[in-house]
Motif scaffolding. Structure first.
Motif, PDB file in Angstrom:
ATOM      1  N   PRO A   1      32.097  40.861  40.470  1.00 13.46           N
ATOM      2  CA  PRO A   1      32.517  40.266  41.746  1.00 13.46           C
ATOM      3  C   PRO A   1      32.988  41.324  42.732  1.00 13.46           C
ATOM      4  O   PRO A   1      33.388  42.430  42.344  1.00 13.46           O
ATOM      5  CB  PRO A   1      33.685  39.356  41.344  1.00 13.46           C
ATOM      6  N   LEU A   2      32.950  40.985  43.988  1.00 19.15           N
ATOM      7  CA  LEU A   2      33.427  41.873  45.039  1.00 19.15           C
ATOM      8  C   LEU A   2      34.916  42.130  44.856  1.00 19.15           C
ATOM      9  O   LEU A   2      35.699  41.204  44.661  1.00 19.15           O
ATOM     10  CB  LEU A   2      33.162  41.230  46.409  1.00 19.15           C
ATOM     11  N   ALA A   3      35.309  43.409  44.878  1.00 15.92           N
ATOM     12  CA  ALA A   3      36.724  43.828  44.821  1.00 15.92           C
ATOM     13  C   ALA A   3      37.423  43.406  43.533  1.00 15.92           C
ATOM     14  O   ALA A   3      38.631  43.202  43.520  1.00 15.92           O
ATOM     15  CB  ALA A   3      37.490  43.275  46.018  1.00 15.92           C
ATOM     16  N   ILE A   4      36.684  43.337  42.432  1.00 14.34           N
ATOM     17  CA  ILE A   4      37.295  42.896  41.172  1.00 14.34           C
ATOM     18  C   ILE A   4      38.428  43.819  40.734  1.00 14.34           C
ATOM     19  O   ILE A   4      39.430  43.371  40.175  1.00 14.34           O
ATOM     20  CB  ILE A   4      36.225  42.783  40.058  1.00 14.34           C
ATOM     21  N   SER A   5      38.299  45.127  41.012  1.00 17.23           N
ATOM     22  CA  SER A   5      39.351  46.060  40.605  1.00 17.23           C
ATOM     23  C   SER A   5      40.645  45.826  41.374  1.00 17.23           C
ATOM     24  O   SER A   5      41.728  46.155  40.884  1.00 17.23           O
ATOM     25  CB  SER A   5      38.885  47.505  40.817  1.00 17.23           C
ATOM     26  N   TYR A   6      40.527  45.278  42.581  1.00 19.69           N
ATOM     27  CA  TYR A   6      41.704  45.024  43.405  1.00 19.69           C
ATOM     28  C   TYR A   6      42.337  43.677  43.076  1.00 19.69           C
ATOM     29  O   TYR A   6      43.540  43.598  42.798  1.00 19.69           O
ATOM     30  CB  TYR A   6      41.334  45.077  44.891  1.00 19.69           C
ATOM     31  N   TYR A   7      41.522  42.615  43.106  1.00 19.49           N
ATOM     32  CA  TYR A   7      42.146  41.303  42.936  1.00 19.49           C
ATOM     33  C   TYR A   7      42.633  41.078  41.505  1.00 19.49           C
ATOM     34  O   TYR A   7      43.570  40.306  41.283  1.00 19.49           O
ATOM     35  CB  TYR A   7      41.218  40.177  43.406  1.00 19.49           C
ATOM     36  N   THR A   8      42.033  41.768  40.528  1.00 16.46           N
ATOM     37  CA  THR A   8      42.519  41.634  39.145  1.00 16.46           C
ATOM     38  C   THR A   8      43.947  42.144  39.027  1.00 16.46           C
ATOM     39  O   THR A   8      44.801  41.495  38.405  1.00 16.46           O
ATOM     40  CB  THR A   8      41.603  42.397  38.171  1.00 16.46           C
ATOM     41  N   LEU A   9      44.224  43.289  39.631  1.00 18.35           N
ATOM     42  CA  LEU A   9      45.587  43.828  39.592  1.00 18.35           C
ATOM     43  C   LEU A   9      46.552  42.924  40.347  1.00 18.35           C
ATOM     44  O   LEU A   9      47.704  42.752  39.944  1.00 18.35           O
ATOM     45  CB  LEU A   9      45.612  45.239  40.172  1.00 18.35           C
ATOM     46  N   GLN A  10      46.090  42.343  41.456  1.00 20.19           N
ATOM     47  CA  GLN A  10      46.953  41.428  42.211  1.00 20.19           C
ATOM     48  C   GLN A  10      47.314  40.205  41.374  1.00 20.19           C
ATOM     49  O   GLN A  10      48.477  39.767  41.365  1.00 20.19           O
ATOM     50  CB  GLN A  10      46.250  40.987  43.505  1.00 20.19           C
ATOM     51  N   LEU A  11      46.335  39.644  40.666  1.00 20.60           N
ATOM     52  CA  LEU A  11      46.597  38.442  39.871  1.00 20.60           C
ATOM     53  C   LEU A  11      47.486  38.750  38.672  1.00 20.60           C
ATOM     54  O   LEU A  11      48.351  37.946  38.312  1.00 20.60           O
ATOM     55  CB  LEU A  11      45.275  37.822  39.421  1.00 20.60           C
ATOM     56  N   ILE A  12      47.265  39.913  38.047  1.00 18.30           N
ATOM     57  CA  ILE A  12      48.131  40.288  36.919  1.00 18.30           C
ATOM     58  C   ILE A  12      49.570  40.472  37.394  1.00 18.30           C
ATOM     59  O   ILE A  12      50.518  40.009  36.747  1.00 18.30           O
ATOM     60  CB  ILE A  12      47.603  41.569  36.238  1.00 18.30           C
ATOM     61  N   ALA A  13      49.738  41.135  38.542  1.00 20.16           N
ATOM     62  CA  ALA A  13      51.087  41.301  39.087  1.00 20.16           C
ATOM     63  C   ALA A  13      51.708  39.947  39.416  1.00 20.16           C
ATOM     64  O   ALA A  13      52.905  39.719  39.168  1.00 20.16           O
ATOM     65  CB  ALA A  13      51.037  42.168  40.344  1.00 20.16           C
TER      66      ALA A  13
END
Length: 501
Positions: free
Chosen positions: A118-130
């Motif tokens: 997915p687009l920006a998976i490296s970014y939104y994954t960290l946001q959701l984990i946080a």
């Protein structure tokens, strides 16, 4: 959709006009619609199912938190949410890296997969984990509307290159009422315009020079390897920070203030400080959600006491260095699914920072014997240059096509093949993209950025210098900058370096 394109700014302009006319309860819905449209235009629609899985897993777990008082069950649910989200990231982004490594080490021939992440998976994954960790710790209240959580996950400006935001930073802003505010919009567009100048005029043109040097390592050897590394890291800075200027500026027009991602990194006095000022949201995330949790565990503290008892105060740092190694391993692998990132963006900087800390007593003795004072301007300048060079060397792996090319360029750094042929190659390349005029313009913009960074380093704002000028001068500056951006753009479509993440 490229955020430097006319289509993007038409999209943003139309969205802003409608946004300001809508009632508060409908504004966030428009932002969600914009974000979904931007997502589907930018990448294959089927990848959105992964985003939905991530959001629903986190949403379900945070709702479960409010339905149970059992700490054990909450912890199990938290771990499940982290495993699902981190697992999707690893599966979609790093499977081919694991397959390639296995093929190389064990002499097998497993075919690589063609999965699209997915687009920006490296970014939104960290946001959701946080987000789920903060909900578990009681730092924030869980969002009860899954569509609002979806907007936080895929707010369209963040789908380019971050910054990595936390719900406590932007969650409330996404759902508040925002009306047209002239000063805020002008400030946001001024930031966008400067970001465009940094990206289109400086980064894209420097990329032509860096590409020429990195693509011809047999020609550009010796000191040219270091020059290529320095050209690239300046390109990377103007590319990434220019992207952040555009993203933060566009968001500001919508009334949403995003966290800053850069704070004059090239004025850092050490590599550790450099990473505290470069891609700050990623560094802060790793510090708060990896480094601190590891150092607070009972096992870590027990190990630290044992090391201190056995080897003294120096031994107490061993567990700390191990935790740092974990952090820098994650830093490296986050940057890309290749060993070159692990080594160049991770382990290299880990070794430089740890070596500096271990040798600090020796450095202090040298400084004392040479009568060097920390407040000395000359010493500060030396530290800045040293840090810049060390950071540039580490980023050779970032730009190189592969790990083997990285090592090849490192070896070529100790081979001297002359100066005439490399200069002729650069001269042809420079005139290809516009000649001396473009070089002069790049020099002016770099000097302006240095001036801005120096003021930022000492806690001063450059914006004030512009806003205090008469309106005719202000708008004259804006129009001249816009003309430069339009006239000096590189032919062909370009993308942001960090867009691949």
């Amino acid at each position: 959709m490229e955020i430097t394109s006319v289509y993007y700014f038409i999209f943003v302009g139309v969205s802003l006009f409608i946004y300001w006319l809508l009632p508060r309860k409908a504004q966030w819905i428009l932002l969600l619609a914009d974000s979904l449209l931007f997502y589907f235009v930018s990448i294959s629609a089927y990848t959105f199912i992964y985003v939905v899985i991530s959001v629903l897993s986190v949403y379900g777990v945070t709702m479960f938190f409010s339905r149970t008082d059992s700490k054990k069950r909450k912890k199990i649910a938290l771990l499940c949410a982290i495993v699902v989200n981190a697992g999707l990231l690893v599966l979609l982004k790093y499977t081919n890296m694991f397959i390639g490594t296995a093929n190389l080490w064990f002499g097998i021939n497993v075919h690589k997969v063609g999965w699209l992440a997915p687009l920006a998976i490296s970014y939104y994954t960290l946001q959701l984990i946080a987000y789920v960790v903060d909900c578990y710790g009681g730092l924030i209240e869980p969002e009860k509307n899954p569509l609002k959580l979806l907007l936080f996950t895929c707010f369209f400006p963040l789908l380019i290159s971050g910054p990595i935001c936390r719900y406590s930073q932007i969650g409330g802003q996404l759902f508040e009422e925002h009306r047209f505010d002239y000063d805020r919009v002008v400030s946001g567009m001024r930031r966008v315009l400067w970001g465009l100048a940094k990206k289109i005029v400086v980064a894209d043109h420097l990329a032509l020079i860096a590409n020429c040097m990195f693509d011809n390592p047999d020609t550009y050897s010796g000191i040219w390897v270091l020059i290529a590394a320095m050209v690239f890291i300046v390109e990377l800075y103007f590319d990434f920070s220019g992207c952040m200027d555009i993203v933060i500026g566009v968001s500001k027009c919508f009334g949403i203030i995003l966290p800053e991602n850069f704070n004059a990194p090239f004025l850092s006095r050490s590599v550790q400080e450099f990473w505290q000022r470069w891609h700050m949201t990623l560094g802060n995330w790793l510090k708060d959600y990896v480094m601190y949790p590891i150092s607070r565990t009972g096992a870590f503290r027990k190990w630290s006491r044992k090391c201190k008892k056995k080897w003294g105060r120096g031994g107490q740092k061993i567990p700390y260095y191990v935790a740092m190694f974990v952090v820098w391993t994650l830093m490296g692998i986050w940057h890309g699914s290749s060993w070159k990132y692990m080594i160049g963006e991770g382990w290299y900087f880990f070794l430089v920072i740890v070596s500096g800390q271990i040798l600090e007593p020796v450095f202090k003795k040298w400084k004392t014997s040479l009568h060097i004072k920390d407040e000395s301007g000359l010493w500060h300048a030396f530290q800045v240059v040293r840090t810049f060079v060390l950071a540039a060397i580490g980023n050779i792996a970032f730009r190189a096509d592969s790990l083997s090319q990285t090592f090849y360029m490192m070896r070529r750094a100790f081979v001297w093949t002359g100066i005439k042929e490399p200069l002729l190659g650069l001269k042809e390349n420079i005139f290809e993209f516009g000649g001396k005029d473009v070089l002069a313009l790049i020099g002016v913009l770099v000097i302006l950025q240095i001036f801005s960074d120096v003021r930022l380093y000492y806690g001063k704002s450059t914006q004030d210098i512009i806003t205090k000028r008469p309106i005719a001068i202000r708008w004259g500056i804006y129009l001249v900058t816009l003309f430069i951006v339009m006239f000096y753009s590189v032919a062909g479509e370009t993308t942001f370096v960090y867009f691949q993440f």
